[in-house]
Structure formats: structure tokens, C-alpha cells
Scaffold this motif. Structure first.
Motif, mmCIF file in Angstrom:
data_model
loop_
_atom_site.group_PDB
_atom_site.id
_atom_site.type_symbol
_atom_site.label_atom_id
_atom_site.label_comp_id
_atom_site.label_asym_id
_atom_site.label_seq_id
_atom_site.Cartn_x
_atom_site.Cartn_y
_atom_site.Cartn_z
ATOM 1 N N GLU A 175 -3.480 -9.269 -2.323
ATOM 2 C CA GLU A 175 -4.598 -8.225 -2.068
ATOM 3 C C GLU A 175 -4.173 -6.945 -1.804
ATOM 4 O O GLU A 175 -4.872 -5.944 -2.301
ATOM 5 N N TRP A 176 -2.954 -6.693 -1.356
ATOM 6 C CA TRP A 176 -2.771 -5.207 -0.856
ATOM 7 C C TRP A 176 -1.771 -4.726 -1.785
ATOM 8 O O TRP A 176 -1.331 -3.682 -1.318
ATOM 9 N N ALA A 177 -1.339 -5.276 -2.821
ATOM 10 C CA ALA A 177 -0.385 -4.672 -3.893
ATOM 11 C C ALA A 177 -0.939 -3.245 -4.359
ATOM 12 O O ALA A 177 -0.290 -2.276 -4.548
ATOM 13 N N ARG A 178 -2.304 -3.363 -4.548
ATOM 14 C CA ARG A 178 -2.880 -2.026 -5.138
ATOM 15 C C ARG A 178 -2.692 -0.949 -3.901
ATOM 16 O O ARG A 178 -3.004 0.161 -4.443
ATOM 17 N N ASP A 179 -2.561 -1.375 -2.679
ATOM 18 C CA ASP A 179 -2.446 -0.229 -1.638
ATOM 19 C C ASP A 179 -1.058 0.099 -1.492
ATOM 20 O O ASP A 179 -0.574 0.763 -0.523
ATOM 21 N N GLY A 180 -0.325 -0.430 -2.265
ATOM 22 C CA GLY A 180 1.351 -0.187 -2.400
ATOM 23 C C GLY A 180 2.119 -0.763 -1.065
ATOM 24 O O GLY A 180 2.908 -0.545 -0.358
#
Ligand code: NDP
Length: 256
Positions: A175-180
Motif C-alpha cells: 500500500e505504501w510503496a508508492r509513498d517511498g
């Protein structure tokens, strides 16, 4: 910073006065991070702070009972102020255990275990998400347990909270990969800390533990914190969603 350094990084490590949390604070600080930690006992935090300052570590502390929602909110307000609205590393270390048969757990004990081991870590992830995102390369590390991977005779509630942490590790990684933000778990077997010293003082019990462990001993807090530190470093930036055991080989021991 280099691949093997935490220079310039900021970290929140929960429960840093003893055991695994203390070793994590000390490893992260020794590798160059600025660390904030918390526990429920002001006097013990003060003692640790003196030792850490003497060693030249950059560490600050708050008194906080992480099982209480508004104390978690106030902790994250402190962290946001201290680190200018950004955070590189969150180590969710706080956890405890009540060991008894499943038929003996009360409703209060159920709530206490869930609040301390699971809800606190979940809520701290929610609260720190904007700060981790703002850093551009966040790392969350949970201190889980092998009890969340295999069945161990140390209580079903503890095992359930750790199993849930292992699943949360996978969900947040995606879920948070896109947020680095990367998310990993470290799953120890028996480690010598204040949580286990009473149990391990029973030599018959320690013997049973050791007999199931290929390396034929229990572990030290520093043998856990070194993996935690690696999972926070630029050297581990392709690792996310993993639960890695630090267990002397226990979980791969079929029959040896
Ligand atoms: P310890 O009990 O030795 O240390 C726990 C730390 O967390 C202390 O600093 C304690 O300070 C703090 N803490 C506990 N409850 C709270 C709370 N509600 N709010 C704030 N701080 C709190 O534990 P360990 O180092 O052994 O365990 C750390 C983590 O590792 C836990 O999640 C545990 O489940 C996990 N683990 C441990 C293993 C072991 O064999 N030791 C094996 C597998 C996993 P204070 O009490 O003063 O608040």
C-alpha cells in the motif's frame, strides 16, 4: 550517506529503555541516526539518557504509555516537532506477553494484549505515515516474533498479535510503496531480555528451548538490532514486505 550508514537519518524507536528496543536505539544512534524513544518509566528513561549522552549519541525521550490512544498522538506531535515534520525510520518494538492457556484469558487481558502489541503499532503507522512519506525514503520495522509464524506454547493472544503484525507488514509494503515507504518485520526466538529472564531462569525450560534451536543457545538483543539497523539502511532499499526470523534456526528445524 553510504549504503552502510544511517548518518543524517531520524528514527522513532518505541520501548527503548530495555531489551531489544534499547539495543536498537544504540545501534541506530551509533550508525549516525538521531533517535527519539519512549517508555512508561521516567526514571529509567533518565538513566538511559545519561548513558547515551556520555557515549555521544543523539537521543531524545518521552514518557508515553503506548497502549493509550491520546498518548500515541501526543508522542507523534513531539516527533513531528523534533524532526521538522519528517521521519525516516519507525521501529515498532513495544510488546509484552501474558502466558496462559486459552481457556483462562479474560476480556480485559484480551484488550490489553491487543492494545499493547497490535493496536499501538497499527496506530503509530497511521500517525507517522505523513512524516515517513515526507522523508522520501521511509522504513518501518516491526519487532514481531517466531510465535507469529509457528505455534509456540507461550499463549495464543501473543501469537495472534504477532501473526497480525506479519500480515500488516505485507499489506503496508504494497500500500505504501508508492509513498517511498518500505515495511519489514523481524521475528526473534528467545532473546535474553527483561521480558524473558524469569522464564529462562527456569533451567529446565531453557533446556527445552535450546534443544529445539540448531545453534544451541538463546539470542542476545544485539543479534536482533543488527538486522533492524540493516533494514533501515540504504543497503536494503529493495527489501520490503518481509518477515525475517532471528531464531538460531528454530523455525527451520523439522527434527534435529
Ligand atoms: P522488554 O520487556 O525487555 O522491554 C520492553 C520495552 O518496551 C521496555 O523499554 C518497556 O519499558 C517498553 N514498554 C513496554 N510496554 C510499554 C508501553 N505500553 N508503552 C511504552 N513502552 C512500553 O521486552 P523485549 O525487549 O524482550 O521485547 C521487545 C519486543 O520484542 C516485543 O515486541 C516482544 O514481543 C518482541 N520479542 C521478544 C522476544 C524475547 O525473547 N525477548 C522474542 C520475540 C519477540 P516500560 O516497561 O518501562 O514501559
Amino acid at each position: 550517506p553510504g549504503r552502510w550508514s544511517l548518518q543524517g537519518k531520524t528514527a522513532l524507536v518505541t520501548g527503548g529503555t530495555r531489551g531489544i528496543g534499547r539495543a536498537v536505539v544504540e545501534d541506530l544512534a551509533a550508525l549516525g541516526a538521531t533517535v527519539h524513544t519512549c517508555s512508561r518509566k521516567e526514571a529509567e528513561l533518565g538513566e538511559r539518557l545519561k548513558e547515551w549522552e556520555a557515549r555521544g549519541f543523539r537521543v531524545t525521550t518521552s514518557v508515553c504509555d503506548l497502549s493509550v490512544r491520546d498518548q500515541r498522538e501526543s508522542l507523534l506531535r513531539d516527533v513531528a516537532d523534533l524532526f521538522g515534520g519528517k521521519l525516516d525510520i519507525l521501529v515498532n518494538n513495544v510488546g509484552t506477553n501474558i502466558r496462559k492457556p486459552t481457556t483462562d484469558f479474560s476480556a480485559e487481558e484480551y484488550s490489553f494484549m491487543m492494545a499493547t502489541n497490535l493496536e499501538s503499532a497499527y496506530h503509530l503507522c497511521q500517525l507517522s505515515h505523513p512524516l515517513l512519506k515526507a522523508s522520501g525514503s521511509g522504513s518501518i520495522v516491526f519487532i514481531s516474533s517466531v510465535c507469529g509464524l509457528v505455534a509456540v506454547c507461550s499463549g495464543s493472544l501473543y501469537a495472534m498479535t504477532k501473526g497480525a503484525i506479519n500480515q500488516l507488514t505485507k499489506n503496508l509494503a504494497c500500500e505504501w510503496a508508492r509513498d517511498g515507504i518500505r515495511t519489514n518485520s523481524v521475528a526473534p526466538w528467545y532473546i535474553k531480555t527483561s521480558l524473558t529472564e524469569g522464564l529462562l531462569a527456569n533451567k529446565e525450560f531453557e533446556g527445552t528451548v535450546v534443544s529445539r534451536t540448531p545453534l544451541k543457545r538463546v539470542g542476545e538483543p544485539e543479534e536482533v538490532s543488527s538486522l533492524v539497523a540493516f533494514l533501515c539502511m540504504p543497503g536494503s532499499t529493495y527489501i520490503t514486505g518481509q518477515t525475517i526470523s532471528v531464531d538460531g534456526g528454530m523455525t527451520v528445524n523439522g527434527l534435529y
